[in-house]
Write a protein that holds these residues in place. Structure first.
Motif, PDB file in Angstrom:
ATOM      1  N   UNK A  49     -19.492 -72.515 -96.926  1.00  0.00           N
ATOM      2  CA  UNK A  49     -18.821 -71.575 -97.831  1.00  0.00           C
ATOM      3  C   UNK A  49     -17.471 -71.123 -97.295  1.00  0.00           C
ATOM      4  N   UNK A  50     -17.294 -71.155 -95.976  1.00  0.00           N
ATOM      5  CA  UNK A  50     -16.057 -70.668 -95.376  1.00  0.00           C
ATOM      6  C   UNK A  50     -16.087 -69.166 -95.169  1.00  0.00           C
ATOM      7  N   UNK A  51     -15.015 -68.634 -94.657  1.00  0.00           N
ATOM      8  CA  UNK A  51     -14.923 -67.213 -94.325  1.00  0.00           C
ATOM      9  C   UNK A  51     -14.609 -66.382 -95.569  1.00  0.00           C
ATOM     10  N   UNK A  99      -9.368 -63.530 -89.103  1.00  0.00           N
ATOM     11  CA  UNK A  99      -9.736 -62.623 -90.185  1.00  0.00           C
ATOM     12  C   UNK A  99     -10.082 -61.253 -89.615  1.00  0.00           C
ATOM     13  N   UNK A 100     -10.284 -60.319 -90.529  1.00  0.00           N
ATOM     14  CA  UNK A 100     -10.742 -58.976 -90.188  1.00  0.00           C
ATOM     15  C   UNK A 100     -11.930 -58.664 -91.085  1.00  0.00           C
ATOM     16  N   UNK A 143     -11.408 -61.212 -85.890  1.00  0.00           N
ATOM     17  CA  UNK A 143     -12.075 -62.432 -85.449  1.00  0.00           C
ATOM     18  C   UNK A 143     -11.074 -63.579 -85.448  1.00  0.00           C
ATOM     19  N   UNK A 144     -11.280 -64.545 -84.555  1.00  0.00           N
ATOM     20  CA  UNK A 144     -10.426 -65.735 -84.489  1.00  0.00           C
ATOM     21  C   UNK A 144     -11.050 -66.840 -85.335  1.00  0.00           C
ATOM     22  N   UNK A 145     -10.211 -67.699 -85.884  1.00  0.00           N
ATOM     23  CA  UNK A 145     -10.671 -68.893 -86.583  1.00  0.00           C
ATOM     24  C   UNK A 145     -10.319 -70.111 -85.752  1.00  0.00           C
ATOM     25  N   UNK A 146     -11.209 -71.080 -85.728  1.00  0.00           N
ATOM     26  CA  UNK A 146     -10.953 -72.326 -85.023  1.00  0.00           C
ATOM     27  C   UNK A 146     -11.944 -73.384 -85.450  1.00  0.00           C
ATOM     28  N   UNK A 147     -11.434 -74.562 -85.795  1.00  0.00           N
ATOM     29  CA  UNK A 147     -12.286 -75.697 -86.177  1.00  0.00           C
ATOM     30  C   UNK A 147     -13.163 -76.065 -84.981  1.00  0.00           C
ATOM     31  N   UNK A 203     -11.068 -75.820 -91.341  1.00  0.00           N
ATOM     32  CA  UNK A 203     -12.386 -75.602 -90.740  1.00  0.00           C
ATOM     33  C   UNK A 203     -13.130 -76.916 -90.630  1.00  0.00           C
ATOM     34  N   UNK A 204     -14.390 -76.850 -90.225  1.00  0.00           N
ATOM     35  CA  UNK A 204     -15.212 -78.048 -90.011  1.00  0.00           C
ATOM     36  C   UNK A 204     -15.267 -78.925 -91.272  1.00  0.00           C
ATOM     37  N   UNK A 205     -15.415 -78.300 -92.434  1.00  0.00           N
ATOM     38  CA  UNK A 205     -15.534 -79.057 -93.689  1.00  0.00           C
ATOM     39  C   UNK A 205     -14.252 -79.777 -94.051  1.00  0.00           C
TER      40      UNK A 205
END
Length: 78
Positions: free
Chosen positions: A34-36, A45-46, A53-57, A72-74
Motif C-alpha cells: 500500500x505504501x506510506x 514522512x511524519x 521517519x526515514x524512507x528507503x527502498x 519503494x520496494x514495489x
C-alpha cells in the motif's frame, strides 16, 4: 581513570553500555504494497504523533540495501 568514567560511563557490570542497533527511524509503511500513508516530507514522512521517519527502498543489491527514498520496494527497478 576517573576522567574516563565521566566521558564513557560504565554499566554496573563494569562494561561500557551498548546502544541498540535495532532501534531506528525507518518508516515501516514505506515498503509495504500500500505504501506510506503518513504526511510526506523530504526523504521520509511524519506520522500523526509528529514523529519523523526515514524512507528507503529495502531491496538488496550487491549485498547492500538500495535505500533510495524516491521509490519503494514495489517500484524498484533493477
Amino acid at each position: 581513570m576517573e576522567s574516563l568514567k565521566r566521558v564513557a560511563p560504565l554499566s554496573p557490570h563494569g562494561k561500557k553500555s551498548k546502544v541498540s542497533r535495532t532501534t531506528n527511524n525507518w518508516c515501516g509503511l514505506f515498503n509495504t504494497p500500500k505504501g506510506c500513508t503518513n504526511y510526506p516530507r523530504e526523504g521520509g514522512c511524519t506520522d500523526q504523533a509528529g514523529k519523523e521517519w526515514k524512507h528507503g527502498c529495502n531491496i538488496r543489491e550487491n549485498g547492500k540495501h538500495c535505500n533510495k527514498s524516491d521509490h519503494n520496494r514495489a517500484n524498484h527497478v533493477a
